[in-house]
Design an enzyme around this catalytic site. Structure first.
Site, PDB file in Angstrom:
ATOM      1  N   ARG A  80      44.699  58.396  38.596  1.00  0.00           N
ATOM      2  CA  ARG A  80      44.118  57.098  38.983  1.00  0.00           C
ATOM      3  C   ARG A  80      43.295  56.475  37.863  1.00  0.00           C
ATOM      4  NH1 ARG A  80      41.282  55.033  44.652  1.00  0.00           N
ATOM      5  NH2 ARG A  80      40.805  52.975  43.832  1.00  0.00           N
TER       6      ARG A  80
ATOM      7  N   HIS B   9      38.894  49.017  30.866  1.00  0.00           N
ATOM      8  CA  HIS B   9      37.716  48.756  31.701  1.00  0.00           C
ATOM      9  C   HIS B   9      36.412  49.276  31.103  1.00  0.00           C
ATOM     10  CE1 HIS B   9      40.593  47.400  34.626  1.00  0.00           C
ATOM     11  NE2 HIS B   9      39.677  47.212  35.555  1.00  0.00           N
TER      12      HIS B   9
ATOM     13  N   ARG C 284      26.495  55.350  58.056  1.00  0.00           N
ATOM     14  CA  ARG C 284      27.395  56.313  57.386  1.00  0.00           C
ATOM     15  C   ARG C 284      28.873  55.962  57.493  1.00  0.00           C
ATOM     16  NH1 ARG C 284      23.913  60.252  59.922  1.00  0.00           N
ATOM     17  NH2 ARG C 284      22.192  60.702  58.503  1.00  0.00           N
TER      18      ARG C 284
ATOM     19  N   HIS D  81      35.378  39.359  35.313  1.00  0.00           N
ATOM     20  CA  HIS D  81      35.845  40.742  35.157  1.00  0.00           C
ATOM     21  C   HIS D  81      37.227  40.787  34.489  1.00  0.00           C
ATOM     22  CE1 HIS D  81      36.632  44.940  35.905  1.00  0.00           C
ATOM     23  NE2 HIS D  81      37.657  44.661  36.681  1.00  0.00           N
TER      24      HIS D  81
ATOM     25  N   HIS E 145      33.690  46.707  30.974  1.00  0.00           N
ATOM     26  CA  HIS E 145      32.413  46.833  31.684  1.00  0.00           C
ATOM     27  C   HIS E 145      31.236  46.683  30.721  1.00  0.00           C
ATOM     28  CE1 HIS E 145      34.240  49.263  35.299  1.00  0.00           C
ATOM     29  NE2 HIS E 145      34.523  47.983  35.333  1.00  0.00           N
TER      30      HIS E 145
ATOM     31  N   LYS F   2      37.904  51.648  46.407  1.00  0.00           N
ATOM     32  CA  LYS F   2      36.731  51.717  45.536  1.00  0.00           C
ATOM     33  C   LYS F   2      35.786  50.591  45.915  1.00  0.00           C
ATOM     34  CE  LYS F   2      38.201  53.943  41.264  1.00  0.00           C
ATOM     35  NZ  LYS F   2      38.237  53.797  39.796  1.00  0.00           N
TER      36      LYS F   2
ATOM     37  N   LYS G  73      49.628  49.923  42.534  1.00  0.00           N
ATOM     38  CA  LYS G  73      48.299  50.385  42.921  1.00  0.00           C
ATOM     39  C   LYS G  73      48.388  51.399  44.058  1.00  0.00           C
ATOM     40  CE  LYS G  73      43.678  50.133  42.925  1.00  0.00           C
ATOM     41  NZ  LYS G  73      42.714  49.060  42.764  1.00  0.00           N
TER      42      LYS G  73
ATOM     43  N   GLU H  64      40.383  59.761  42.172  1.00  0.00           N
ATOM     44  CA  GLU H  64      40.387  59.677  40.709  1.00  0.00           C
ATOM     45  C   GLU H  64      39.987  60.981  40.030  1.00  0.00           C
ATOM     46  OE1 GLU H  64      39.296  55.819  39.054  1.00  0.00           O
ATOM     47  OE2 GLU H  64      38.299  56.867  37.419  1.00  0.00           O
TER      48      GLU H  64
ATOM     49  N   GLU I 254      44.721  41.942  35.214  1.00  0.00           N
ATOM     50  CA  GLU I 254      44.972  43.206  35.912  1.00  0.00           C
ATOM     51  C   GLU I 254      46.474  43.397  36.176  1.00  0.00           C
ATOM     52  OE1 GLU I 254      42.757  45.494  36.298  1.00  0.00           O
ATOM     53  OE2 GLU I 254      40.785  44.677  36.805  1.00  0.00           O
TER      54      GLU I 254
ATOM     55  N   ASN J  58      41.990  52.268  34.842  1.00  0.00           N
ATOM     56  CA  ASN J  58      40.811  51.821  34.103  1.00  0.00           C
ATOM     57  C   ASN J  58      41.121  51.411  32.675  1.00  0.00           C
ATOM     58  OD1 ASN J  58      38.411  51.934  35.751  1.00  0.00           O
ATOM     59  ND2 ASN J  58      38.917  54.093  36.015  1.00  0.00           N
TER      60      ASN J  58
END
Lengths: 361, 361
Positions: free
Chosen positions: A238, A245, A118, A262, A249, A140, A224, A234, A182, A242
């Site tokens: 935030r 993205h 955990r 990416h 993606h 993330k 960032k 987010e 990016e 993206n």
């Protein structure tokens, strides 16, 4: 060396150290480490840098997990390999995991750290430009699912990000360009002066001018860190990170992970988002042309491969973390330097953009 | 109906509703639900109760995942099945997941909820006594690893816990007894009057007296909610809830998950922890006898199977979430009604307890 801070309150704020040759001889990692340390890296990066990291760890119990290189290995199977190794070596919940590699290693190791017992402390040592400017900061973590990129993951902040810009010297050209995608993103969503700086200094970045790269890394991390500090989970701003993205993606998932890098997919996605923003009346033709030109100068693709057609985009964009009740929402541009929040988009306009890009060269 | 509250500050506090026939006709679930709902249950519970839950969901998009019953299925493979189904049906990050079942379903569905798109809202509808008094409250989610119980997981709090005590009528005897083990635990670690109440009312619980069961569930949840509210991430007092669990997890792992029920393993582990506490001079012989007697009255085992010998215990206890730097720490009893924090234990004393229990009947 410069130190930035990701501000998340008393207990979870953490530093980002940026400098050259930080992996050599510095003792920066030491204070963060437990007795048990696990380094996760890949077959490309480990031979170059893992000994330098190990040399900082003194008398600790150090084990390593070396995964194959590439987005195709950012899977639950790889995460299970990490769990297996941690358990086989009886690692406790206070052990430290070090992610030494690019975005794939950082995301995967971070996810394993989030879930092992955990939650383990972990440290990001990013070795690609993309990981240094984006994925290593902000907590993330994720693995990919065949049906969607980063669909299984967790928010789990590192204790520390160590960015040695000297490692960029060994980075393949294609990876360098991917990282610049990016970097351009930050200019587009919230930092017009940085966008203009990139227009003026793109050649220096491509020539790996150390000062220019260090500046681009630092400025990206400042952006960032600010955004993450404002909206860690987010629920708002935030999401602007993206930009491009959701399109990107879809390209990565449709082509099979790792075929397109990416950053390359994001570059294409930014062009598509710009086109859609133009159709909504927010960007002019000249703005779109200006964006595409900068991306082209970074040796990045600006149109999707013809194998990813409108139907494929629609299918793969249907699962995106910004969607609500199954309905697509996209981050677009109000102008160069300002992004929208995720917004529902008229499907005819979206289709127009996708069809336009799918029309062939 | 009674409502308790798990106090975790403004944004994450949540209610526990306890009452009879709450699954019938109530509209308690409604306010918490998104348009997309996924119910995760098992082959034993679903035929009994899933239609009642569905009938509360109105016009929503509802899908179900029915897993085989048992601890052997609390695996990453089962979690992947949940991810597969969520993605195949294009579930968004605001979708709600409902865990309808015992501790296995709650832990597994909670873990899937924690990781799907980095976190879905989820609701616990526990249908075993053990889940109602313990595992459904507090946000611990996990799957098992062959080398260790609950080794892969996350802290992810539910939005809501709905405890319908009427479902206990259909619970097999063995599951009823297993739940009582965790109930006894609360008395032992922090609630002497509750321990005494259990001594006075054990027969009523075994006869499924509704009032007695409802009281035991409520009092257990009060204890659990207080501890979790104080120490959500188990940096301190929450560890006391693990009394007997390090021994118990070793038994479950060594025997193969599901051979021994979790509550049965915990019952044995409590006896072992009591014995070790006696060797440390904290409990007297009469205290240990009193604990064992109550556990026996609950039809629970008090000694480990002979197949799990001292070496097996030592091996499997070496991975435990309370350990530090690979060194074992255990929760023990200062007296009946008061637990220690996790403490390192002299290995000779531990071995004495394990050998004593391994001496055969």
């Amino acid at each position: 060396m410069k130190t930035l801070n990701v501000n998340l309150g008393d207990k979870r704020s953490y530093p980002i150290h940026i400098g050259s040759d930080l992996l050599d001889g510095s003792d920066l990692l030491s204070p963060f480490l437990s007795k048990q340390v696990m380094i996760v890296s890949n077959t490309t990066v480990a031979p170059l840098y893992i000994d330098r990291v190990k040399s900082q760890l003194g008398e600790r119990i150090v084990n390593t997990i070396i995964l194959p290189d590439g987005e195709a290995y950012k899977t639950m199977d790889s995460a299970m390999q990490v769990f297996d190794t941690l358990l086989a070596n009886q690692y406790s919940r206070n052990a430290t995991l070090i992610a030494l590699g690019g975005g794939v290693i950082g995301d995967l190791a971070g996810f394993a750290a989030a879930c092992y017992q955990r939650g383990l402390p972990f440290i990001q040592v990013p070795t690609t430009l993309l990981a240094q400017v984006d994925s290593s900061v902000g907590g993330k973590t994720a693995v990919n699912h065949p049906r969607g990129k980063n669909m299984i993951g967790a928010f789990h902040q590192p204790r520390y990000v160590l960015i040695d810009t000297s490692v960029l010297k060994t980075l393949p050209d294609r990876e360098l360009y991917a990282g610049i995608a990016e970097i351009i993103k930050y200019g587009l969503i919230r930092d017009l002066p940085f966008f203009e700086w990139l227009e003026a200094n793109m050649e220096r970045l491509l020539q790996r001018d150390e000062e220019a790269l260090a500046y681009a890394v630092e400025r990206s991390c400042i952006n960032k860190a600010e955004v993450v500090g404002e909206d860690e989970l987010e629920t708002g701003v935030r999401a602007a990170l993206n930009l491009g993205h959701t399109f990107g993606h879809a390209i990565e998932t449709a082509m099979g992970y790792g075929v397109c890098l990416h950053g390359e997919a994001v570059a294409i996605g930014i062009c598509q988002a710009a086109d859609l923003s133009r159709r909504l009346g927010w960007l002019g033709d000249a703005d779109v042309a200006r964006i595409i030109k900068l991306i082209e100068r970074a040796r990045l693709p600006t149109t999707p491969p013809q194998t990813v057609d409108t139907d494929a985009f629609i299918e793969h964009m249907a699962v995106d973390k910004k969607n609500i009740d199954g309905n697509l929402r996209l981050v677009l541009l109000k102008r160069i330097g300002e992004a929208t929040l995720p917004i529902p988009v008229d499907s005819a306009l979206l289709k127009a953009t996708l069809d336009w890009y799918g029309r062939g060269p």
